[in-house]
Design a protein around this motif. Structure first.
Motif, PDB file in Angstrom:
ATOM      1  N   ASP A 121      25.394   3.644  27.617  1.00  0.00           N
ATOM      2  CA  ASP A 121      24.092   2.841  27.400  1.00  0.00           C
ATOM      3  C   ASP A 121      24.402   1.422  27.625  1.00  0.00           C
ATOM      4  N   TYR A 141      23.262  11.302  30.254  1.00  0.00           N
ATOM      5  CA  TYR A 141      23.805  11.847  28.919  1.00  0.00           C
ATOM      6  C   TYR A 141      24.338  10.433  28.284  1.00  0.00           C
ATOM      7  N   LEU A 142      23.710  10.274  26.992  1.00  0.00           N
ATOM      8  CA  LEU A 142      23.839   9.140  26.174  1.00  0.00           C
ATOM      9  C   LEU A 142      25.054   9.557  24.942  1.00  0.00           C
ATOM     10  N   GLU A 143      25.047  10.936  24.831  1.00  0.00           N
ATOM     11  CA  GLU A 143      26.092  11.263  23.680  1.00  0.00           C
ATOM     12  C   GLU A 143      27.134  11.993  24.201  1.00  0.00           C
ATOM     13  N   LYS A 149      14.160  14.203  25.422  1.00  0.00           N
ATOM     14  CA  LYS A 149      14.553  12.890  24.540  1.00  0.00           C
ATOM     15  C   LYS A 149      14.901  13.052  22.953  1.00  0.00           C
ATOM     16  N   ASN A 150      14.415  14.113  22.669  1.00  0.00           N
ATOM     17  CA  ASN A 150      14.478  14.390  21.214  1.00  0.00           C
ATOM     18  C   ASN A 150      16.125  14.847  21.136  1.00  0.00           C
ATOM     19  N   LYS A 151      16.545  15.552  22.074  1.00  0.00           N
ATOM     20  CA  LYS A 151      17.755  15.711  22.158  1.00  0.00           C
ATOM     21  C   LYS A 151      18.923  14.492  22.593  1.00  0.00           C
ATOM     22  N   ASN A 152      18.311  13.390  22.557  1.00  0.00           N
ATOM     23  CA  ASN A 152      18.873  12.245  22.876  1.00  0.00           C
ATOM     24  C   ASN A 152      19.654  12.305  24.311  1.00  0.00           C
TER      25      ASN A 152
END
Lengths: 234, 348
Positions: free
Chosen positions: B231, B274-276, B332-335
């Protein structure tokens, strides 16, 4: 065998009569030249090496940066390098007399020869040490080496080859200068050639002197190249 | 632990003064591999030299293991430097010394006997895998081997810290990898703290735990490698990510009107990032099933940072407009970062 030698000497008498008639003077001339070059060269080597090192380390960005020392030495070296040797020879007479007690003969020639050689050799050393990569010096610093350790274990050790090359050039140069020292009665091969070859028009003396110098220069060059080569790991 | 407090370094030239490092604050923990990444001229080489004071900072404090180096007299500083190893881009080996003599160089005044020095040298050669090169001269070695000798030499006095200044930048990719593995190995085996200066993203990805991004003498972003690169907050960080990622190629493909990016009405190109760290869910299958849309993967670029995947996919999705919107909202909700790159839904 002896017969052959006799024949050879007879032949020499025919070829170079003016040299065979004064072998002792000729050999003494060689001895004088080698003495002057040996003593003046030895002193100049030590002084030039020291000065070259000092100039290198006191330079801007050097390991012992000292601006005043550097600029003083730098100007001094340039000053003495600008003086033609024949003028140095005459100009230094009072100093020579004060240092060695006499301004003539082999002794009298040593001082001007040293003054004539040291500035040149200092520049040779400076050039040799400049070949040592700045990064290598930095690596030594990063390992905790101080300035003195860097001088001996990095600068000098790394540039043995380059210093040898500079020494060879200087030694050959010095032989040239020593021929002029005949002007102050120092004798030597130069004096021998002028006195007999030139002034008495004995051309064979001049030729033999030149051949002798060529031989000496070659011995020095070959020896210098050998040392430089054994120390090169590039 | 290395602490830099408000460290700045400026160089005075004839006309002006150049600030190479400005007000840097850093804390590098014991035993970690810390990367400092920046393009050339960012001041990173100057910064790393401020750690062992090869460059004396003009302002600020450098504290290593509780000792303030900036306050030490020259002699003490030299002694401390023996405990901070350093390796360089150009290796900087002594050309006139053999491999063994190079490694033994820093041991000379350590008080060890000749025999102990020889033993230690052999031990270090083993450590870097060059047992058979003891008598070789640096000129007979390859770049990778030279760097191994430099590493052995830097480790001779058992330092707690190893500084690497672009240590792999002049090596080919394969050799780079082997040197990085060696460094990581040493980090694990000896617990040595490693500071890596580089302009190569790959180096950071490969071995660093934490990273600082440097630009114009300042640290602009800092943190653990995954969060910084998953990020990115700054453009320069994104630029670095782009140097190793294919995902930005999509823009070039669209610009050149490549056939794979030509959309039919109702389709759009989206980029998923992928942010997580947990991407265990079957994202693509789920959106196709749940929202009744088609998702065609054009390409993807997923790499692993440590054990976490980073990167993303480029998809062409087609279906009803509101279904696509729904899928995007769900992602988006799943990050998952979703970016619609080109949209032909209104073209019908």
């Amino acid at each position: 065998m002896q017969e052959a030698l006799r024949k050879f000497l007879d032949y020499l008498d025919l070829l170079i009569p003016n040299v065979t008639s004064k072998w002792p003077v000729f050999f003494r001339s060689i001895e004088e030249t080698l003495t002057m070059v040996g003593i003046a060269g030895g002193i100049a080597f030590v002084l030039g090496l020291a000065l070259g090192v000092i100039v290198t380390v006191t330079k801007k960005g050097g390991v012992m940066e000292r601006s005043v020392v550097y600029h003083t030495l730098d100007k001094l070296v340039n000053f003495f390098r600008s003086i033609p040797f024949i003028i140095l020879l005459a100009g230094l007479i009072p100093l020579t007399r004060w240092i060695v007690g006499s301004a003539i003969g082999v002794r009298g020639a040593i001082v001007p020869l040293v003054f004539g050689t040291v500035p040149f050799f200092t520049r040779q050393i400076e050039a040799a040490l400049a070949e040592v990569d700045r990064g290598v010096v930095e690596a030594a610093q990063s390992m905790g080496s101080g300035p003195l350790e860097i001088v001996f274990r990095v600068y000098l050790k790394e540039s043995v080859g380059a210093i040898t090359r500079g020494t060879t050039i200087t030694a050959i140069n010095l032989i040239g200068l020593s021929a002029m020292a005949g002007a102050v009665g120092a004798g030597g091969l130069g004096d021998f050639a002028i006195r007999y070859g030139h002034q008495r028009n004995q051309l064979d003396v001049t030729y033999v002197t030149v051949l002798t110098l060529v031989l000496i220069v070659n011995v020095i060059q070959v020896f210098g190249n050998f040392i430089a080569k054994t120390h090169s790991h590039q | 632990m290395i602490e830099l407090e408000n460290v700045g370094k400026s160089f005075d030239t004839e006309e002006s003064s150049i600030e190479a490092v400005r007000d840097v604050n850093l804390k590098i923990e014991r035993g970690e591999v810390y990367g400092i990444i920046g393009f050339s001229g960012a001041g990173k080489s100057t910064l790393v030299r401020c750690i062992n004071l090869l460059e004396r900072p003009t302002t600020g404090k450098v504290v290593v293991d509780g000792v303030e180096l900036t306050g030490l007299p020259e002699r003490e500083l030299r002694r401390t430097r023996k405990k901070i190893g350093m390796i360089f881009q150009q290796f900087n080996l002594f050309a006139s010394r053999t491999v063994a003599q190079n490694i033994a160089y820093p041991l000379k005044y350590s008080g060890l006997s000749r025999k102990r020095i020889a033993d230690r040298t052999r031990e270090l050669l083993n450590l870097v895998g060059l047992e058979d090169k003891e008598r070789a001269y640096p000129s007979q070695l390859s770049g990778g081997q030279k760097q191994r000798v430099a590493i052995a030499r830097a480790l001779a006095n058992d330092p707690g810290i190893l500084l690497c200044d672009e240590a792999t930048s002049s090596l080919d990719p394969q050799t780079t990898l082997s040197i990085l593995r060696l460094l990581k190995d040493l980090n694990v085996k000896l617990g040595i703290t490693i500071v890596v200066i580089t302009h190569e993203m790959q180096v950071v990805k490969e071995i660093c735990d934490r990273v600082a991004v440097m630009e114009n003498g300042c640290i602009v972003e800092e943190g653990d490698v995954f969060s910084v690169f998953a990020d990115p907050k700054r453009q320069i960080t994104r630029d670095f990510i782009d140097t190793t990622s294919n995902l930005s190629k999509i823009h070039a493909l669209i610009a050149s009107d490549s056939p794979i990016t030509r959309l039919r009405p109702g389709e759009c190109i989206v980029r998923l990032k992928y942010l997580e760290k947990n991407v265990s869910e079957a994202l693509v299958s789920t959106i196709s099933r749940q929202f009744n849309i088609n998702a065609n993967i054009i390409f993807g670029d997923i790499e692993f940072l440590g054990d976490a995947p980073i990167g993303g996919l480029i998809l062409i999705v087609s279906g009803r407009g509101e279904d696509i919107d729904g899928a995007i909202a769900w992602l988006k909700n799943k990050n998952v970062g979703v970016e619609v790159i080109s949209d032909a839904r209104g073209a019908a």
